[in-house]
Design a protein around this motif. Structure first.
Motif, mmCIF file in Angstrom:
data_model
loop_
_atom_site.group_PDB
_atom_site.id
_atom_site.type_symbol
_atom_site.label_atom_id
_atom_site.label_comp_id
_atom_site.label_asym_id
_atom_site.label_seq_id
_atom_site.Cartn_x
_atom_site.Cartn_y
_atom_site.Cartn_z
ATOM 1 N N ASP A 38 34.391 30.836 37.095
ATOM 2 C CA ASP A 38 33.504 32.148 37.790
ATOM 3 C C ASP A 38 32.303 31.047 37.419
ATOM 4 O O ASP A 38 31.946 31.212 37.517
ATOM 5 C CB ASP A 38 33.572 33.595 37.500
ATOM 6 C CG ASP A 38 34.236 34.376 37.545
ATOM 7 O OD1 ASP A 38 36.040 33.357 38.344
ATOM 8 O OD2 ASP A 38 35.068 34.776 37.210
ATOM 9 N N GLY A 124 31.035 33.985 42.598
ATOM 10 C CA GLY A 124 32.324 34.021 43.366
ATOM 11 C C GLY A 124 33.480 33.434 42.353
ATOM 12 O O GLY A 124 33.381 33.101 41.131
ATOM 13 N N ARG A 125 34.322 34.038 42.574
ATOM 14 C CA ARG A 125 35.635 33.626 41.463
ATOM 15 C C ARG A 125 35.862 32.570 41.659
ATOM 16 O O ARG A 125 36.422 31.824 42.877
ATOM 17 C CB ARG A 125 37.009 34.592 41.948
ATOM 18 C CG ARG A 125 36.243 35.982 41.219
ATOM 19 C CD ARG A 125 37.215 37.255 41.768
ATOM 20 N NE ARG A 125 37.741 37.292 42.945
ATOM 21 C CZ ARG A 125 38.508 38.110 43.424
ATOM 22 N NH1 ARG A 125 39.123 38.772 42.951
ATOM 23 N NH2 ARG A 125 39.134 38.785 44.780
ATOM 24 N N ARG A 140 42.638 28.330 45.990
ATOM 25 C CA ARG A 140 41.431 29.207 46.087
ATOM 26 C C ARG A 140 40.307 29.793 45.590
ATOM 27 O O ARG A 140 40.686 30.357 44.460
ATOM 28 C CB ARG A 140 42.763 29.911 46.881
ATOM 29 C CG ARG A 140 41.222 31.781 46.614
ATOM 30 C CD ARG A 140 42.135 32.863 47.508
ATOM 31 N NE ARG A 140 40.980 33.887 48.053
ATOM 32 C CZ ARG A 140 41.322 34.797 48.364
ATOM 33 N NH1 ARG A 140 42.519 35.533 48.051
ATOM 34 N NH2 ARG A 140 40.463 35.800 48.376
ATOM 35 N N GLU A 142 36.243 31.948 45.604
ATOM 36 C CA GLU A 142 34.895 31.872 46.269
ATOM 37 C C GLU A 142 33.309 31.708 46.162
ATOM 38 O O GLU A 142 33.573 30.559 45.505
ATOM 39 C CB GLU A 142 35.151 33.793 45.705
ATOM 40 C CG GLU A 142 36.648 34.425 46.121
ATOM 41 C CD GLU A 142 36.479 36.077 45.652
ATOM 42 O OE1 GLU A 142 36.898 36.713 46.334
ATOM 43 O OE2 GLU A 142 35.310 35.927 44.798
ATOM 44 N N TRP A 145 28.804 35.634 46.668
ATOM 45 C CA TRP A 145 27.832 36.292 47.349
ATOM 46 C C TRP A 145 26.532 36.361 47.454
ATOM 47 O O TRP A 145 25.512 36.223 46.819
ATOM 48 C CB TRP A 145 28.169 37.686 47.048
ATOM 49 C CG TRP A 145 29.174 38.437 46.725
ATOM 50 C CD1 TRP A 145 30.368 38.543 46.327
ATOM 51 C CD2 TRP A 145 30.019 39.239 48.259
ATOM 52 N NE1 TRP A 145 31.844 38.943 46.528
ATOM 53 C CE2 TRP A 145 31.248 39.169 48.237
ATOM 54 C CE3 TRP A 145 29.569 39.652 49.347
ATOM 55 C CZ2 TRP A 145 32.431 39.992 49.004
ATOM 56 C CZ3 TRP A 145 30.607 39.872 50.394
ATOM 57 C CH2 TRP A 145 32.535 40.121 50.213
#
Length: 343
Positions: A38, A124-125, A140, A142, A145
């Motif tokens: 992460d 993000g993960r 995938r 992330e 934020w």
């Protein structure tokens, strides 16, 4: 140090770091699977009340503050480093308002108080978080934020127990110099004081703080002279010491002028305990000083102290009276705080 009591600053907390896409590829580890870590969390923006500051001058030269963004995730499920936050040190008595200058976000009055203004973004993960029985090799991750951003206003209202008010050249700076170690500028022309001054006054075993603000003139609430900009610094005062110049052309009119400006300003100033002092009594005849004091007492309904900031005469009873007021209000505030505390 130059005095500054208002500043507008831009704040931006750190963005969250992006997650990683990675797979285990060690020898002798078949079907290793995803192992992307992460992203790190972005840094926060915090305001802290610092006891060694008395002005907002630092924010004149820097108006933009950005916290560090979080680090990127990496393989082997390694999480990115959290971003470093930023701490804005402000003096006691600082109010923090939103950009519209109406919404009060925080009021920092005690050293050590902190408030979070912008929260850092979440990291993000990584793709290891998305592994499931039906998705054994997710590709995938992330991006993280974004942090928060905003413009805020910092407004300083000095914390003093007694505020000095009066017309220009009423002798406020001279009095503050005589009763404390403060050294404001003193001269024989109006508006010598262009910024509020603070001093610590001793009265027996007790001590209290006194604030001297620039003099008021008729129409100050409409912007005349230096206006009423600095009256906000006596909003927090427990009492007001109103100096009237005994050598002026009309001391009674001088008292009425300042009293009218306090009422026009609002903010609860007109309701605060007010102490009247006829200053520069050493420069007039004793009979004239007594007559002026009697007239002031008749029209104001308050006790009038006859003093001289230059010679120090009459200061002792006045300082002890101010000390009693400050101490009584201090005790009441302490009892109120204890009553509000719940275990």
């Amino acid at each position: 140090m130059r005095f500054l009591d208002e500043a507008k600053v831009y704040l931006k907390s750190g963005d969250g770091g992006p997650g990683a896409i990675g797979f285990r590829r060690e020898k002798y580890v078949p079907f290793g699977g995803p192992d992307g870590g992460d992203g790190g969390r972005g840094g926060d923006v915090i305001a802290e009340c610092a006891s060694d500051l008395n002005t907002l001058i630092d924010f004149r030269y820097r108006q933009h503050f950005r916290a560090e963004r979080g680090g990127h995730g990496a393989g082997a499920r390694r999480t990115g480093r959290d971003g470093d936050g930023i701490v804005l040190c402000v003096p006691p008595g600082t109010q923090i308002l939103d950009e519209d200058r109406r919404l009060l976000l925080a009021d920092l009055t005690r050293p050590g108080e902190r408030v979070l203004l912008c929260r850092g973004g979440t990291g993000g993960r990584g793709n290891a978080r998305f592994k499931s029985s039906t998705n054994r090799a997710p590709r995938r991750a992330e991006p993280g934020w974004p942090g928060e951003e905003r413009w805020i206003w910092l407004r300083l209202k000095l914390i003093a127990e007694i505020g000095l008010v009066g017309l220009p050249n009423a002798g406020k700076s001279t009095l503050l110099t005589a009763v404390s170690r403060a050294r404001p500028k003193i001269a024989d022309y109006p508006f010598t004081t262009l910024a509020p001054q603070l001093g610590v006054v001793s009265a027996g075993d007790d001590a209290f703080t006194m604030a001297d603000i620039p003099g008021l003139v008729e129409g100050a609430h409409r912007g005349a002279g230096l206006g009423d900009r600095f009256l906000g610094h006596v909003e927090r005062c427990r009492g007001l010491l109103h100096l009237v110049d005994a050598t002026g052309t009309d001391p009674l009119a001088a008292w009425r002028t300042v009293r009218g400006e306090l009422e026009a300003y609002g903010g609860g100033l007109a309701a605060k305990p007010e102490f009247l002092a006829l200053n520069k009594c050493d420069a007039v005849d004793a009979a004239v000083a007594a007559e002026l004091a009697a007239a002031l007492k008749q029209h104001s309904g308050r006790q009038v102290f006859r003093i001289s900031g230059a010679t120090g005469s009459g200061l002792t009873p006045l300082l002890y009276r101010l000390s009693e007021t400050a101490k009584a209000d201090r005790t009441a505030a302490s009892l109120e705080k204890e009553a509000a505390w719940t275990p």
